[in-house]
Design a protein around this motif. Structure first.
Motif, PDB file in Angstrom:
ATOM      1  N   HIS A   1     -33.487  -9.978  23.081  1.00  0.00           N
ATOM      2  CA  HIS A   1     -32.730  -9.360  24.171  1.00  0.00           C
ATOM      3  C   HIS A   1     -31.800  -8.297  23.608  1.00  0.00           C
ATOM      4  O   HIS A   1     -31.288  -8.429  22.494  1.00  0.00           O
ATOM      5  CB  HIS A   1     -31.904 -10.397  24.938  1.00  0.00           C
TER       6      HIS A   1
ATOM      7  N   VAL B   1     -26.437  -6.815  20.240  1.00  0.00           N
ATOM      8  CA  VAL B   1     -25.364  -6.168  21.003  1.00  0.00           C
ATOM      9  C   VAL B   1     -25.065  -4.837  20.325  1.00  0.00           C
ATOM     10  O   VAL B   1     -24.649  -4.808  19.164  1.00  0.00           O
ATOM     11  CB  VAL B   1     -24.097  -7.047  21.044  1.00  0.00           C
TER      12      VAL B   1
ATOM     13  N   ILE C   1     -28.283  -5.973  24.556  1.00  0.00           N
ATOM     14  CA  ILE C   1     -27.130  -5.745  25.423  1.00  0.00           C
ATOM     15  C   ILE C   1     -26.483  -4.446  24.971  1.00  0.00           C
ATOM     16  O   ILE C   1     -25.984  -4.346  23.846  1.00  0.00           O
ATOM     17  CB  ILE C   1     -26.100  -6.889  25.340  1.00  0.00           C
TER      18      ILE C   1
ATOM     19  N   LYS D   1     -23.720  -2.916  25.211  1.00  0.00           N
ATOM     20  CA  LYS D   1     -22.273  -2.961  25.412  1.00  0.00           C
ATOM     21  C   LYS D   1     -21.588  -3.131  24.070  1.00  0.00           C
ATOM     22  O   LYS D   1     -22.230  -3.304  23.035  1.00  0.00           O
ATOM     23  CB  LYS D   1     -21.887  -4.120  26.344  1.00  0.00           C
TER      24      LYS D   1
ATOM     25  N   LEU E   1     -17.926  -9.578  25.285  1.00  0.00           N
ATOM     26  CA  LEU E   1     -18.218  -8.165  25.441  1.00  0.00           C
ATOM     27  C   LEU E   1     -17.057  -7.435  26.106  1.00  0.00           C
ATOM     28  O   LEU E   1     -16.129  -8.055  26.629  1.00  0.00           O
ATOM     29  CB  LEU E   1     -19.482  -7.986  26.285  1.00  0.00           C
TER      30      LEU E   1
ATOM     31  N   CYS F   1     -30.215 -11.929  20.126  1.00  0.00           N
ATOM     32  CA  CYS F   1     -29.620 -10.940  21.029  1.00  0.00           C
ATOM     33  C   CYS F   1     -28.934  -9.868  20.198  1.00  0.00           C
ATOM     34  O   CYS F   1     -28.094 -10.185  19.346  1.00  0.00           O
ATOM     35  CB  CYS F   1     -28.616 -11.611  21.963  1.00  0.00           C
TER      36      CYS F   1
ATOM     37  N   ARG G   1     -17.948 -10.614  29.642  1.00  0.00           N
ATOM     38  CA  ARG G   1     -19.004 -11.615  29.531  1.00  0.00           C
ATOM     39  C   ARG G   1     -18.975 -12.219  28.142  1.00  0.00           C
ATOM     40  O   ARG G   1     -18.706 -11.536  27.147  1.00  0.00           O
ATOM     41  CB  ARG G   1     -20.375 -10.983  29.776  1.00  0.00           C
TER      42      ARG G   1
ATOM     43  N   LEU H   1     -30.477 -11.252  32.221  1.00  0.00           N
ATOM     44  CA  LEU H   1     -29.628 -11.722  31.129  1.00  0.00           C
ATOM     45  C   LEU H   1     -28.645 -12.782  31.596  1.00  0.00           C
ATOM     46  O   LEU H   1     -28.234 -13.656  30.838  1.00  0.00           O
ATOM     47  CB  LEU H   1     -28.883 -10.539  30.507  1.00  0.00           C
TER      48      LEU H   1
END
Length: 333
Positions: free
Chosen positions: A109, A67, A111, A113, A129, A65, A133, A33
């Motif tokens: 993708h 999240v 993530i 978080k 995040l 992406c 990041r 990532l």
């Protein structure tokens, strides 16, 4: 990263401040990532609405992406009912299967978080995040869901999603013709009791609140709904089952399932950070959107429970389709 370039087109009138990339980017989700910072779309929230939106964006060959911290609203329920083709399936199983299917698309993708900050930037949006990041995207979809604000009556919270319920369409069939109760939390509880009574004999527990107005009383009596004025002090039963409610005066009122209509809160303040407008619903605020689930901030979409007054998994999934298609169209028109 490979690019297949197509002729550039100017930004559209609908999104004068946003880029309109017209090159299809082939992402590889087997790359670390750290090697990928920019996406066509970032989705905050990976439950029914978010994953549904991601699927349509991925099938449109756009990079996306998701999240998600992994705490869907219906995680307390063992079975999801009323979802076509998935009736009775554990909602966690449905989401796990959806995530697995999405990983077959190279432009997707995940993530795992929490997103803590989102803001508009000259070329789209940035999302920070909890790890500090930061990632960028041209479009942003909010689908982070709601949390239910449950009463603090002893024995209630541990039965939430099992024998303390919200929606009779989701769980009522399994408790057909048994002793049903509705705990009064607001005027919505009167309407809830009238609906619930179609599944079985129902008692409205006022929990110490004032008697309903005459018109409401007449409606309740017409449906054969009993009214219990005493405050409820505890829920009792073996394990997660429910046998009776303890009342303040010492009586026990038999009940097999208790319905409540709790207030809700949004799981994030990202919509406020971005400047999105809200509307007031029966259980709390929801994000104002148009028919394509675009918020009042250009380039920001919202889907699922956070963007509608009535909620369930089917509606959230349908919203995800709407917003996924709309987000893709925003790159073209």
């Amino acid at each position: 990263m490979m690019h297949r370039s197509l002729p550039e087109i100017p930004p559209t009138k609908n999104y004068p401040c946003l880029p309109t990339p017209y090159s299809l980017v082939v992402f590889r989700n087997d790359l670390p990532l750290a090697a990928i910072m920019d996406f066509d779309v970032i989705i905050i929230g990976g439950s029914f609405a978010g994953l549904s939106a991601a699927l349509y964006i991925a099938r449109a060959r756009r990079s996306v992406c998701i999240v998600d911290k992994g705490s869907p609203r219906n995680r307390f329920a063992d079975h999801s009912h009323g979802l076509l083709g998935m009736d009775g399936v554990d909602p966690q199983t449905i989401l796990t299967r959806a995530r697995k299917q999405l990983t077959s698309y190279p432009s997707v993708h995940f993530i795992d978080k929490r997103a803590v900050e989102a803001k508009a930037i000259p070329d789209g949006f940035s999302v920070k995040l909890s790890t500090e990041r930061t990632f960028k995207s041209s479009r942003l979809i909010l689908a982070y869901g709601l949390s239910d604000q449950l009463p603090t009556i002893p024995g209630l919270q541990e039965r939430w999603g099992k024998t303390v319920l919200h929606c009779p369409y989701c769980h009522g069939y399994e408790f057909s013709d048994r002793h049903l109760g509705v705990l009064y939390l607001s005027s919505i509880s009167i309407l809830q009791a009238i609906v619930v009574s179609d599944w079985g004999p129902t008692t409205l527990y006022l929990n110490g609140e004032s008697q309903p107005e005459e018109e409401s009383l007449a409606q309740l009596h017409e449906r054969g709904i009993e009214i219990e004025p005493a405050p409820v002090t505890a829920l009792q039963g073996e394990g997660e089952s429910l046998a009776y409610l303890e009342l303040e005066d010492g009586r026990h009122s038999p009940v097999d399932a208790l319905y409540i209509a709790p207030a809700t809160r949004q799981n994030s303040d990202l919509a406020q950070q971005l400047g999105c407008e809200f509307e007031e619903g029966p259980f709390g605020e929801f994000i104002k959107t148009n028919e394509e689930r675009m918020t009042t901030v250009p380039g920001v979409f919202a889907a699922g429970d956070i963007a509608r007054p009535k909620q369930n998994a089917t509606w959230a999934t349908a919203d995800g389709v709407t917003v996924g298609v709309a987000a893709h169209h925003s790159f073209l028109f």
